[in-house]
Scaffold this motif. Structure first.
Motif, PDB file in Angstrom:
ATOM      1  N   GLU A  44       1.676  -4.124   9.369  1.00 57.86           N
ATOM      2  CA  GLU A  44       2.341  -2.982   8.738  1.00 57.86           C
ATOM      3  C   GLU A  44       3.853  -3.186   8.720  1.00 57.86           C
ATOM      4  OE1 GLU A  44       0.845   0.327  10.949  1.00 57.86           O
ATOM      5  OE2 GLU A  44      -0.917   0.587   9.647  1.00 57.86           O
ATOM      6  N   ALA A  45       4.385  -3.729   9.804  1.00 57.49           N
ATOM      7  CA  ALA A  45       5.827  -3.996   9.867  1.00 57.49           C
ATOM      8  C   ALA A  45       6.215  -5.048   8.833  1.00 57.49           C
ATOM      9  CB  ALA A  45       6.208  -4.454  11.265  1.00 57.49           C
ATOM     10  N   LEU A  46       5.416  -6.089   8.708  1.00 57.53           N
ATOM     11  CA  LEU A  46       5.718  -7.153   7.739  1.00 57.53           C
ATOM     12  C   LEU A  46       5.614  -6.647   6.305  1.00 57.53           C
ATOM     13  CD1 LEU A  46       3.883 -10.179   9.409  1.00 57.53           C
ATOM     14  CD2 LEU A  46       6.351  -9.778   9.292  1.00 57.53           C
ATOM     15  N   TYR A  47       4.669  -5.753   6.064  1.00 63.16           N
ATOM     16  CA  TYR A  47       4.525  -5.185   4.724  1.00 63.16           C
ATOM     17  C   TYR A  47       5.756  -4.339   4.365  1.00 63.16           C
ATOM     18  CZ  TYR A  47       2.586  -2.460   0.849  1.00 63.16           C
ATOM     19  OH  TYR A  47       2.382  -1.852  -0.366  1.00 63.16           O
ATOM     20  N   LYS A  48       6.209  -3.538   5.317  1.00 61.34           N
ATOM     21  CA  LYS A  48       7.388  -2.700   5.083  1.00 61.34           C
ATOM     22  C   LYS A  48       8.638  -3.546   4.870  1.00 61.34           C
ATOM     23  CE  LYS A  48       5.721   1.333   7.666  1.00 61.34           C
ATOM     24  NZ  LYS A  48       5.868   2.158   8.898  1.00 61.34           N
ATOM     25  N   GLU A  49       8.662  -4.725   5.501  1.00 60.54           N
ATOM     26  CA  GLU A  49       9.820  -5.609   5.394  1.00 60.54           C
ATOM     27  C   GLU A  49       9.708  -6.566   4.208  1.00 60.54           C
ATOM     28  OE1 GLU A  49      10.098  -7.507   9.222  1.00 60.54           O
ATOM     29  OE2 GLU A  49      10.000  -5.574  10.263  1.00 60.54           O
ATOM     30  N   ASP A  50       8.664  -6.394   3.393  1.00 55.65           N
ATOM     31  CA  ASP A  50       8.475  -7.166   2.166  1.00 55.65           C
ATOM     32  C   ASP A  50       8.079  -8.623   2.410  1.00 55.65           C
ATOM     33  OD1 ASP A  50       8.331  -6.970  -0.620  1.00 55.65           O
ATOM     34  OD2 ASP A  50      10.286  -7.919  -0.885  1.00 55.65           O
ATOM     35  N   PHE A  51       7.479  -8.894   3.557  1.00 52.91           N
ATOM     36  CA  PHE A  51       6.935 -10.230   3.816  1.00 52.91           C
ATOM     37  C   PHE A  51       5.494 -10.344   3.333  1.00 52.91           C
ATOM     38  CE2 PHE A  51      10.361 -10.145   6.980  1.00 52.91           C
ATOM     39  CZ  PHE A  51      10.930 -11.394   6.787  1.00 52.91           C
ATOM     40  N   ALA A  52       4.838  -9.222   3.057  1.00 53.74           N
ATOM     41  CA  ALA A  52       3.446  -9.200   2.614  1.00 53.74           C
ATOM     42  C   ALA A  52       3.349  -8.494   1.268  1.00 53.74           C
ATOM     43  CB  ALA A  52       2.573  -8.496   3.645  1.00 53.74           C
ATOM     44  N   VAL A  53       2.373  -8.911   0.463  1.00 55.36           N
ATOM     45  CA  VAL A  53       2.228  -8.322  -0.872  1.00 55.36           C
ATOM     46  C   VAL A  53       1.032  -7.375  -0.966  1.00 55.36           C
ATOM     47  CG1 VAL A  53       3.397 -10.205  -2.048  1.00 55.36           C
ATOM     48  CG2 VAL A  53       0.921 -10.356  -1.675  1.00 55.36           C
ATOM     49  N   THR A  54       0.232  -7.305   0.075  1.00 59.62           N
ATOM     50  CA  THR A  54      -0.859  -6.321   0.134  1.00 59.62           C
ATOM     51  C   THR A  54      -0.645  -5.450   1.359  1.00 59.62           C
ATOM     52  OG1 THR A  54      -2.280  -7.820   1.428  1.00 59.62           O
ATOM     53  CG2 THR A  54      -2.529  -7.869  -0.971  1.00 59.62           C
ATOM     54  N   ARG A  55      -0.937  -4.165   1.224  1.00 53.11           N
ATOM     55  CA  ARG A  55      -0.808  -3.315   2.402  1.00 53.11           C
ATOM     56  C   ARG A  55      -1.949  -3.654   3.358  1.00 53.11           C
ATOM     57  NH1 ARG A  55      -4.052   1.074   3.011  1.00 53.11           N
ATOM     58  NH2 ARG A  55      -5.201   1.885   1.226  1.00 53.11           N
ATOM     59  N   PRO A  56      -1.717  -3.547   4.668  1.00 49.98           N
ATOM     60  CA  PRO A  56      -2.718  -3.962   5.653  1.00 49.98           C
ATOM     61  C   PRO A  56      -4.033  -3.194   5.542  1.00 49.98           C
ATOM     62  CG  PRO A  56      -0.575  -3.651   6.680  1.00 49.98           C
ATOM     63  CD  PRO A  56      -0.470  -3.101   5.291  1.00 49.98           C
ATOM     64  N   LEU A  57      -5.127  -3.921   5.620  1.00 43.47           N
ATOM     65  CA  LEU A  57      -6.457  -3.330   5.668  1.00 43.47           C
ATOM     66  C   LEU A  57      -7.158  -3.795   6.943  1.00 43.47           C
ATOM     67  CD1 LEU A  57      -7.734  -3.810   2.004  1.00 43.47           C
ATOM     68  CD2 LEU A  57      -6.849  -1.720   3.041  1.00 43.47           C
ATOM     69  N   VAL A  58      -8.035  -2.950   7.463  1.00 45.88           N
ATOM     70  CA  VAL A  58      -8.777  -3.285   8.670  1.00 45.88           C
ATOM     71  C   VAL A  58      -9.942  -4.204   8.304  1.00 45.88           C
ATOM     72  CG1 VAL A  58     -10.154  -2.388  10.590  1.00 45.88           C
ATOM     73  CG2 VAL A  58      -8.168  -1.093   9.754  1.00 45.88           C
ATOM     74  N   TYR A  59     -10.001  -5.378   8.939  1.00 46.72           N
ATOM     75  CA  TYR A  59     -11.116  -6.288   8.680  1.00 46.72           C
ATOM     76  C   TYR A  59     -12.155  -6.261   9.799  1.00 46.72           C
ATOM     77  CZ  TYR A  59      -8.649  -9.574  11.808  1.00 46.72           C
ATOM     78  OH  TYR A  59      -8.028 -10.163  12.885  1.00 46.72           O
ATOM     79  N   ALA A  60     -11.774  -5.772  10.974  1.00 43.66           N
ATOM     80  CA  ALA A  60     -12.701  -5.672  12.107  1.00 43.66           C
ATOM     81  C   ALA A  60     -12.050  -4.832  13.194  1.00 43.66           C
ATOM     82  CB  ALA A  60     -13.057  -7.050  12.654  1.00 43.66           C
ATOM     83  N   GLN A  61     -12.867  -4.358  14.121  1.00 40.96           N
ATOM     84  CA  GLN A  61     -12.362  -3.642  15.290  1.00 40.96           C
ATOM     85  C   GLN A  61     -12.735  -4.412  16.548  1.00 40.96           C
ATOM     86  OE1 GLN A  61     -14.123   0.314  14.707  1.00 40.96           O
ATOM     87  NE2 GLN A  61     -12.072   1.113  14.372  1.00 40.96           N
ATOM     88  N   GLY A  62     -11.728  -4.737  17.322  1.00 37.45           N
ATOM     89  CA  GLY A  62     -11.964  -5.486  18.551  1.00 37.45           C
ATOM     90  C   GLY A  62     -12.237  -4.563  19.723  1.00 37.45           C
ATOM     91  N   SER A  63     -12.886  -5.100  20.742  1.00 36.69           N
ATOM     92  CA  SER A  63     -13.172  -4.316  21.942  1.00 36.69           C
ATOM     93  C   SER A  63     -12.909  -5.150  23.185  1.00 36.69           C
ATOM     94  CB  SER A  63     -14.618  -3.806  21.929  1.00 36.69           C
ATOM     95  OG  SER A  63     -15.524  -4.875  21.788  1.00 36.69           O
TER      96      SER A  63
END
Length: 249
Positions: free
Chosen positions: A81-100
């Protein structure tokens, strides 16, 4: 809805993709990554997937300093999310899995005690991933604080650079350790038995670890990277994650 749209965009012309993509992934993904690559290459056999595995905090710092990664698979949502806000990423973050989380020890332990187990006065060292750079370390501290045992064991904690190193510490340098449950599903961990050497940490003690993925700026027009990104959000990848102890949203 966005996840479904992205999954549906996987390219059908797999035979046309032939290149190399660079993936930066949180250390906990190391146990599932080979199976993920294998499934991806069944669809895109000519695409070479290079993977760098370390803590999410370190990867974030590397990306900010120009590391040539195409995709970031983080151990939580904060870093992508931080990288997306700083324009390092071109897709907003999506959850791919949940760790435990799980507890792990080389020796037989009485896991019926739950998290109170770690207050055993005979324990000298308790391993966790560094909470400053590894989300699983943050979750470990949260679990201990919510169970009101943190102050009792704080001076016994030893910090690993990543969650994979926490596994090594738990088995060699500590009496017990907090690890990613996913690590227990690798071939080399089969000798350690549930209820004897390891047990699941009560998920009510910590916030679910939503693991996030982003396509990075340098891969904006990279078809191979886009295909891998879509694959990680697909049903085929979901099955792999489930096989390695993850939850899938």
């Amino acid at each position: 809805m966005l996840r479904k749209i992205i999954i549906g965009s996987i390219l059908c012309v797999s035979s046309l993709l032939a290149g190399t993509i660079n993936i930066a992934a949180a250390a906990n993904v190391s146990y599932a990554i080979n199976d993920l690559k294998k499934e991806f290459n069944k669809i895109y056999p000519d695409t070479k997937v290079n993977v760098t595995l370390t803590s999410s905090g370190k990867i974030t710092a590397q990306i900010r300093n120009g590391a040539p990664y195409d995709i970031f698979m983080a151990a939580n949502m904060k870093f992508p999310e931080a990288l997306y806000k700083e324009d390092f990423a071109v897709t907003r973050p999506l959850v791919y899995a949940q760790g435990s989380l799980a507890y792990l020890s080389a020796k037989k332990q009485d896991f019926k005690k739950g998290i109170k187990l770690i207050t055993n006065p005979s324990f000298k060292k308790i391993a966790i991933a560094n909470p400053k750079t590894a989300p699983y370390g943050t979750a470990s501290v949260q679990a201990m604080k919510n169970a009101k045992v943190y102050k009792d064991v704080e001076n016994k904690l030893i910090y690993a650079e990543s969650i994979s190193q926490a596994v090594t510490y738990a088995l060699t340098a500590a009496d017990v350790g907090f690890i990613a449950k996913s690590s227990l599903y690798s071939e080399k961990m089969k000798e350690y038995k549930e209820g004897v050497n390891w047990y699941t940490v009560d998920s009510k003690l910590y916030t679910p670890i939503n693991q996030g993925i982003v396509l990075l700026k340098r891969a904006e027009n990279n078809k191979e990277a886009s295909a891998f990104y879509s694959f990680i959000l697909s049903k085929k990848a979901e099955k792999v994650f489930k096989d390695f102890g993850y939850l899938v949203p």
